[in-house]
Design a protein around this motif. Sequence first.
Motif, short mmCIF file in Angstrom:
data_model
loop_
_atom_site.label_atom_id
_atom_site.label_comp_id
_atom_site.label_asym_id
_atom_site.label_seq_id
_atom_site.Cartn_x
_atom_site.Cartn_y
_atom_site.Cartn_z
N GLY A 91 129.96 168.38 9.16
CA GLY A 91 129.57 169.23 8.04
C GLY A 91 128.37 170.10 8.39
O GLY A 91 128.31 171.26 7.98
N VAL A 92 127.43 169.54 9.14
CA VAL A 92 126.30 170.35 9.58
C VAL A 92 126.81 171.49 10.45
O VAL A 92 126.37 172.64 10.32
CB VAL A 92 125.27 169.47 10.33
CG1 VAL A 92 124.20 170.34 10.99
CG2 VAL A 92 124.62 168.47 9.37
N VAL A 126 129.70 172.87 10.28
CA VAL A 126 130.37 173.83 9.40
C VAL A 126 129.33 174.71 8.70
O VAL A 126 129.46 175.94 8.64
CB VAL A 126 131.25 173.09 8.35
CG1 VAL A 126 131.76 174.07 7.29
CG2 VAL A 126 132.41 172.39 9.03
N GLY A 127 128.28 174.08 8.18
CA GLY A 127 127.23 174.84 7.50
C GLY A 127 126.53 175.80 8.43
O GLY A 127 126.20 176.94 8.06
N ALA A 128 126.31 175.36 9.66
CA ALA A 128 125.65 176.23 10.64
C ALA A 128 126.55 177.42 10.97
O ALA A 128 126.10 178.57 11.07
CB ALA A 128 125.31 175.43 11.90
N THR A 169 120.65 176.50 10.97
CA THR A 169 120.76 177.90 11.40
C THR A 169 119.40 178.60 11.26
O THR A 169 118.94 179.30 12.18
CB THR A 169 121.81 178.64 10.57
OG1 THR A 169 123.07 178.02 10.76
CG2 THR A 169 121.91 180.11 10.98
N GLU A 184 124.35 160.68 5.16
CA GLU A 184 124.36 161.28 6.50
C GLU A 184 123.57 162.59 6.49
O GLU A 184 122.81 162.88 7.42
CB GLU A 184 125.80 161.53 6.94
CG GLU A 184 126.59 160.23 7.13
CD GLU A 184 127.97 160.43 7.74
OE1 GLU A 184 128.21 161.50 8.32
OE2 GLU A 184 128.80 159.51 7.63
N GLY A 218 123.46 172.16 7.65
CA GLY A 218 123.85 173.09 8.71
C GLY A 218 123.21 174.46 8.49
O GLY A 218 122.77 175.11 9.45
N GLY A 252 128.96 163.82 8.42
CA GLY A 252 127.77 164.64 8.27
C GLY A 252 127.61 165.61 9.42
O GLY A 252 127.31 166.80 9.22
N GLY A 253 127.84 165.13 10.61
CA GLY A 253 127.67 165.98 11.79
C GLY A 253 128.62 167.16 11.75
O GLY A 253 128.23 168.32 11.99
N PRO A 274 126.29 168.18 3.75
CA PRO A 274 126.11 168.45 5.18
C PRO A 274 126.07 169.95 5.47
O PRO A 274 125.38 170.38 6.39
CB PRO A 274 127.35 167.81 5.82
CG PRO A 274 127.92 166.89 4.78
CD PRO A 274 127.55 167.50 3.46
N ILE A 275 126.81 170.72 4.69
CA ILE A 275 126.83 172.17 4.91
C ILE A 275 125.44 172.76 4.71
O ILE A 275 124.97 173.62 5.47
CB ILE A 275 127.88 172.83 3.99
CG1 ILE A 275 129.29 172.39 4.41
CG2 ILE A 275 127.74 174.35 4.00
CD1 ILE A 275 130.39 172.88 3.50
#
Lengths: 454, 335, 339
Positions: C76-77, C79-81, B141, B167, B137, C73-74, B133-134
């Motif tokens: 985590g996204v 966190v990655g962002a 960005t 996910e 993310g 997942g959300g 997931p990271i």
Amino acid sequence: MPVEVIMPKVDMDMAAGKLAVWHVAEGEVVKKGAALFDIETDKAAMEVEAPATGRLHHILAVPGVTVPVGAPIAFIYAEGEAVGPAPATAAGQPAEAALAAAAPPGAEVAVAASAAVATPETEVEGLRATPAARRLAREAALALEVLSGTGPKGRIQRSDVEAEIARRRQPPLPAGSGPAPGTVEARPLSRVEPVAPVDWEPQPGGLHVTTRKGTGTPLLLVHGFAADSFGWRPLEEALPRDLPLIRIDLPSHGRSPLRQIGGFADLARALVQAFDRLGDGPVHLLGHSLGGALALALADIRPRRIRSLSLIAPAGLGPEIDGAALNGIARASCTESLTPWLKRLTARPAGISDDFARAAMLGRIDPGLRAAQQDMARALFPDGVQAFDLTAAVERVAMPALMVWGRDDHILPWRQALAAPGEVALHLLKGVGHVPHLEDPETVAGLIARHLAA
Amino acid sequence: MVENQKNIPFAFRHFTPEALRRALRKMHLIRLFEEGAEESYMRGLIHGTMHLSIGQEASAVASCMELTDADKITSTHRGHGHCIAKGADVGRMFAEFFGKETGYCHGRGGSMHIADVKTGNLGANGIVGGGLPIAVGAALTARRLGRDDVTVCFFGDGANNEGAFHEALNMAAIWKLPVIFVCENNRYGMSTPATYATAVKNIADRAVAYAMPGITVDGNDFSAVAEAMHTAVARARAGEGPSLIESLTYRWRGHSKSDRNRYRSKDEIEDWMSRDPIMRFRTDLIAHGVLDAAGAEAIEAEAKAAVAAGIDFARESPSPAITDVTKFVHAEAAA
Amino acid sequence: MNAQTLFPEVQQREMSFAEAIRDAMAIALERDPTVILMGEDIGVYGGAFQVTGDLIERFGADRVIDTPISELGGAGVAVGAALTGLKPIFEFQFSDFAALAMEQIVNQAAKLRYMLGGEAAVPVVFRMPSGSGTGAAAQHSQSFEAWFGHVPGLKVVQPSTPADAKGLLLAALEDPDPVIIFEHKLLYKMKGPVPLGHYTTPIGKAAVVREGSAVTIVASAIMVHRALEAAAELAKEGIEAEVIDLRSVRPIDRATIIASVRKTGKLVCVYEGVRTLGVGAEISALIAESEAFDYLDAPIQRLGGAEAPIPYNPDLERAAVPQTPDILSVVRRLVRGEV
């Protein structure tokens, strides 16, 4: 159907109560409303009355046992009712019924026993004090052991220490300048106080009362001039261990508030008020010296509640008194000046040990207290004369009465005992001075125990 | 000419000889770094365990060939190869292994958390599937900031059965994010065979469920991996969305230092070792005239020297102050 | 010259707790192009509790991003962002669902800066509607602040007023580290004055919301209001309670609590999370370890949630968390010296 006796709920969030003592034995007759048993809660001991008249059977809880609220602990059978096996009980005793069985509100004035004298009557527990109380006591170089706690289970709280400090009117020792904190022995008791007369302010509040739990009718103790309730300790230890005790500190004495006393009547009034607040149960009464005079007065005013009267060298039965000794004790600001006067109390000067003198001085460390007692001495014994007369009251004594006097009493001559009527038993102790309960506590306790049992 | 070109594998057509030589150097560095780490571990210089990727070097290096420092990667517990492939310095990596203040994580992370944010490496991750997931993310960005960076998300065959995998792939797909999921299928999740633990035959088949291209390649074939990556990166940069690449490879060593290799046979291991991806790449480079044998030896020797120097650097570096145990929990308070 | 200097009297406005949070998010989206909102049904639906409201219309779907029902997942996204330059505000529909995302919050967001030796930052904000009282039963009513408060690397706040809800969210966005905001669901409709424009409420700072000398009540979130209600009642009885709004669970404001207990000598902790091993345990322990210990004049009292999941039956639900009469009762007993 026998009447169930339950553990009543007497406190809002009480879930269980500890049975302290049964006042009625298995199979004995009890009257509705009579004291049946005592329970101990976090707050205090509480007497519970019998819910019915009859014979007590099936005692299910012995003293010391904790019982959930609402649980049956015994049954009362009507006279003539057949006693079978212990009946099964309905669950869920209504709260109202439980509350109805609770002690009257008057019982609440009994104050938790002081920590200092708690050892003989309660299971051995460490001294309970809050951190704040400990800190305050430490800063004021006060030993917690001499304090009595008003919190749950006798816990000493900040307010208890503050009250003691206020009573002693003693500014806290500057840090580092005095002896190690908390060590009473190291305190400079012989420090010379300022020569200037000390002003003192009367204080609010009722007389200080402590109790010792036990079985049966309590013995109410009234101490003498310049003494306090701690002075009963040797006698208490010689008395039967299950004899309940109530001790009252006189105004401007012990831990009671300082009060302006215009004369003997003021003092008697204060004692009666305190007595009335104890509830309406009967007591045995014991007084020493000035406390003896006050006990006589109390017996005269509230004769119905006094089962018996014991007087040790009571005042008020003649004009002579060693006024110099009383004033000297009241005035003394250090152990060195106190000791010579204390030595007049006993038959022989050696009867007063240095330890005793130091302890006595510690109890009088507050200059306000000493000043108030000097004023009291002036009002009660002007020009070295007893300004009150209880010979009429002693003539009227309605309950069994006992008088103990030391033949070598230097403060009040024993011949004043002869003012008593013939019904009063008189014991004159050889080789004993003004404080028989300190000089020969076993003999005095034996006399009193027999007197109470009669 | 065109016919000739067709017979030449993608990598030798697409990359400059210099880039290919650098790739070989990185593969040697990875191998030698891990061997050096292993030896240091046995000498007691390293106190934690480690997960070695010896045997998987082609996959790591080929996957990073077209990435710049602005592009990101997320890595796994078996991440030394990705780290070096993305451009990390082996001296600072060793220092991290040795728990030194000069390490990439100042001694706080160790083998399992090596990262180098400046080269776009967002870090190895101790949680299987943690980086998936990271990575999405990070791609978000790039999209939000209007950059054409891509994110390469490395994970193993074990992670494809984590919820986070599904996910993450789903979200990357619905938002068409520039992320390339690279599954290095080394056949075992610790001891559990991927063939046992995964319902589909190829992990790449799972791409269908997330409406993205999925391809399975020989992970020990440098050029095959590089070619698949080229297509996926181009797609991502063009804003067309994510891809899933399954890179079939094999780890020569056990899962970690405590692995007793009870779940695979000696024959199997030796068979894979005989197909060493580094030797294969080196042979191909010589065959395609990118370098000669002496040149290859020189590259390996240079890598050896770099590893030795890295170990010296790490040994001589200071340890963190014990009083700094809570340093880096939060940002230092602004002065 | 801005509107506030021209019209100094228009410096605050009455807003609901939810409006104040929305106001904060709108200000943040306006000020900082790296701020994005993420969460389930935060777009046209406006959020399960209508907190994001119309923000999607004002800022577009690129910045107000509906996520699939994928908490792990959300998160985590987000966190990655955050790790790569955005400032995401991630809304969990219910704080209970954060259990699905524990991995990303606890293993990743909280630890990345440390694991990477300070070379990375995760400035993410997790908003978590929490607490009981809505009849939503065991899986939609929990109070997890102690769970997350146990994790170094996270900051955990619990606003009790609209003004703090806004100020703490804006502070969380300025914080370079992950911040979790627990928003009590029963407070969303509560109204109060909210300063206009951008301002921050410091994280890690409790507020003395009522001064008193008899007892210190440290409360958080909705319990602050129950404590204040109790304090008003107690004042009629001559008991002046000091009420501290904890506001921040991690870092916890030791100084304010210690100073108050030094003054009053008595401490009651009131919090909705399960009583055992909860926020009250930390507050009690920090007092016991501090210089305030010597000023304690009664045992510390904790009022927390029952040792049970939040039940459905309304009477049971009320009984499962501290209510005003519970606070009254414990303070009265404490002040009377009955405990």
